[in-house]
Design a protein around this motif. Sequence first.
Motif, mmCIF file in Angstrom:
data_model
loop_
_atom_site.group_PDB
_atom_site.id
_atom_site.type_symbol
_atom_site.label_atom_id
_atom_site.label_comp_id
_atom_site.label_asym_id
_atom_site.label_seq_id
_atom_site.Cartn_x
_atom_site.Cartn_y
_atom_site.Cartn_z
ATOM 1 N N LYS A 177 48.189 95.815 56.601
ATOM 2 C CA LYS A 177 47.923 94.560 55.891
ATOM 3 C C LYS A 177 48.816 93.446 56.448
ATOM 4 O O LYS A 177 48.355 92.325 56.656
ATOM 5 C CB LYS A 177 48.176 94.743 54.396
ATOM 6 C CG LYS A 177 47.852 93.529 53.570
ATOM 7 C CD LYS A 177 48.053 93.795 52.089
ATOM 8 C CE LYS A 177 47.732 92.565 51.267
ATOM 9 N NZ LYS A 177 47.949 92.795 49.846
ATOM 10 N N GLN A 178 50.069 93.776 56.696
ATOM 11 C CA GLN A 178 51.000 92.797 57.238
ATOM 12 C C GLN A 178 50.551 92.339 58.626
ATOM 13 O O GLN A 178 50.585 91.149 58.934
ATOM 14 C CB GLN A 178 52.404 93.398 57.299
ATOM 15 C CG GLN A 178 53.463 92.425 57.766
ATOM 16 C CD GLN A 178 54.838 93.067 57.819
ATOM 17 O OE1 GLN A 178 54.973 94.277 57.797
ATOM 18 N NE2 GLN A 178 55.852 92.241 57.908
ATOM 19 N N GLU A 179 50.121 93.263 59.458
ATOM 20 C CA GLU A 179 49.658 92.900 60.797
ATOM 21 C C GLU A 179 48.423 92.006 60.715
ATOM 22 O O GLU A 179 48.287 91.046 61.474
ATOM 23 C CB GLU A 179 49.366 94.160 61.616
ATOM 24 C CG GLU A 179 50.609 94.899 62.055
ATOM 25 C CD GLU A 179 50.311 96.204 62.788
ATOM 26 O OE1 GLU A 179 49.122 96.533 62.975
ATOM 27 O OE2 GLU A 179 51.276 96.890 63.154
ATOM 28 N N THR A 180 47.537 92.314 59.783
ATOM 29 C CA THR A 180 46.340 91.489 59.591
ATOM 30 C C THR A 180 46.734 90.086 59.147
ATOM 31 O O THR A 180 46.209 89.090 59.668
ATOM 32 C CB THR A 180 45.409 92.136 58.542
ATOM 33 O OG1 THR A 180 45.049 93.441 58.996
ATOM 34 C CG2 THR A 180 44.165 91.302 58.321
ATOM 35 N N MET A 181 47.671 90.002 58.206
ATOM 36 C CA MET A 181 48.112 88.693 57.718
ATOM 37 C C MET A 181 48.793 87.903 58.830
ATOM 38 O O MET A 181 48.572 86.691 58.959
ATOM 39 C CB MET A 181 49.055 88.865 56.527
ATOM 40 C CG MET A 181 48.360 89.334 55.259
ATOM 41 S SD MET A 181 49.494 89.602 53.895
ATOM 42 C CE MET A 181 49.976 87.928 53.537
ATOM 43 N N VAL A 182 49.601 88.571 59.642
ATOM 44 C CA VAL A 182 50.279 87.893 60.748
ATOM 45 C C VAL A 182 49.241 87.352 61.728
ATOM 46 O O VAL A 182 49.344 86.214 62.201
ATOM 47 C CB VAL A 182 51.281 88.845 61.441
ATOM 48 C CG1 VAL A 182 51.736 88.286 62.775
ATOM 49 C CG2 VAL A 182 52.479 89.110 60.542
ATOM 50 N N THR A 183 48.232 88.151 62.021
ATOM 51 C CA THR A 183 47.173 87.712 62.942
ATOM 52 C C THR A 183 46.447 86.491 62.364
ATOM 53 O O THR A 183 46.191 85.518 63.089
ATOM 54 C CB THR A 183 46.178 88.860 63.190
ATOM 55 O OG1 THR A 183 46.894 89.981 63.737
ATOM 56 C CG2 THR A 183 45.081 88.446 64.140
ATOM 57 N N GLU A 184 46.125 86.546 61.065
ATOM 58 C CA GLU A 184 45.443 85.415 60.432
ATOM 59 C C GLU A 184 46.328 84.172 60.440
ATOM 60 O O GLU A 184 45.852 83.063 60.712
ATOM 61 C CB GLU A 184 45.052 85.772 58.999
ATOM 62 C CG GLU A 184 43.942 86.794 58.903
ATOM 63 C CD GLU A 184 43.681 87.268 57.479
ATOM 64 O OE1 GLU A 184 44.407 86.846 56.553
ATOM 65 O OE2 GLU A 184 42.755 88.075 57.293
ATOM 66 N N LEU A 185 47.615 84.343 60.142
ATOM 67 C CA LEU A 185 48.526 83.198 60.133
ATOM 68 C C LEU A 185 48.695 82.616 61.531
ATOM 69 O O LEU A 185 48.763 81.390 61.692
ATOM 70 C CB LEU A 185 49.886 83.612 59.553
ATOM 71 C CG LEU A 185 49.907 83.890 58.055
ATOM 72 C CD1 LEU A 185 51.265 84.445 57.637
ATOM 73 C CD2 LEU A 185 49.581 82.639 57.255
ATOM 74 N N GLU A 186 48.745 83.472 62.533
ATOM 75 C CA GLU A 186 48.839 82.973 63.903
ATOM 76 C C GLU A 186 47.598 82.168 64.269
ATOM 77 O O GLU A 186 47.696 81.128 64.931
ATOM 78 C CB GLU A 186 49.027 84.133 64.881
ATOM 79 C CG GLU A 186 50.413 84.748 64.844
ATOM 80 C CD GLU A 186 50.541 86.007 65.698
ATOM 81 O OE1 GLU A 186 49.493 86.574 66.107
ATOM 82 O OE2 GLU A 186 51.686 86.425 65.932
ATOM 83 N N ALA A 187 46.435 82.628 63.815
ATOM 84 C CA ALA A 187 45.191 81.886 64.078
ATOM 85 C C ALA A 187 45.223 80.531 63.373
ATOM 86 O O ALA A 187 44.812 79.513 63.948
ATOM 87 C CB ALA A 187 43.986 82.706 63.623
ATOM 88 N N GLN A 188 45.719 80.515 62.132
ATOM 89 C CA GLN A 188 45.811 79.252 61.396
ATOM 90 C C GLN A 188 46.787 78.293 62.073
ATOM 91 O O GLN A 188 46.502 77.099 62.196
ATOM 92 C CB GLN A 188 46.246 79.504 59.950
ATOM 93 C CG GLN A 188 45.188 80.136 59.088
ATOM 94 C CD GLN A 188 45.689 80.441 57.679
ATOM 95 O OE1 GLN A 188 46.857 80.270 57.380
ATOM 96 N NE2 GLN A 188 44.791 80.895 56.825
ATOM 97 N N VAL A 189 47.917 78.813 62.523
ATOM 98 C CA VAL A 189 48.899 77.970 63.207
ATOM 99 C C VAL A 189 48.292 77.399 64.481
ATOM 100 O O VAL A 189 48.449 76.212 64.779
ATOM 101 C CB VAL A 189 50.192 78.777 63.503
ATOM 102 C CG1 VAL A 189 51.080 78.044 64.498
ATOM 103 C CG2 VAL A 189 50.952 79.049 62.223
#
Length: 166
Positions: free
Chosen positions: A56-68
């Motif tokens: 879940k953390q890796e998924t959230m990090v990936t999503e946040l990186e995409a948003q950034v």
Amino acid sequence: MDNIAEYQARITAALDRISSALPKVGAEDQGLADALEAERTANAQLEERVKAIKDKQETMVTELEAQVSSLKQQVDEQDTALGELRAAVETKESEARQLRKVTAELRARIAALREANADALPDAHLVNKAMASELEALRAAETSMRAEMDEILGALEPIVTEAEHA
């Protein structure tokens, strides 16, 4: 020999105690085996939870990186738009300076015409023509300034709207 008999009695008593304790040890071994199995099960569950949290953390990090990345792109686009807007404003300012210069020259000519006419009989037609030219220059200046303001407001509107939504 007495010692041997005594030792033999002691050994026999010890073996009897061991024999009577064996069923208890077997029961304790079963309890320990059950406890060990329960701990293994709990450990496996914890490992699954940790794995799920990590995923879940890796998924959230990936999503946040995409948003950034998306936000950086938007900022870059806004910087580009702002640069273009600044260039357009500078161009309009240059045009406005030129228009003010022409208007000032026209006013100077009209003043000179008035002075020349003050010494002699004024030519009403010439005066009217000069005043009409001045009025036309003033209207052109006003139109230019309005167009400039409309262009600036039009360019700022999407930026302001986007900032309000952010």
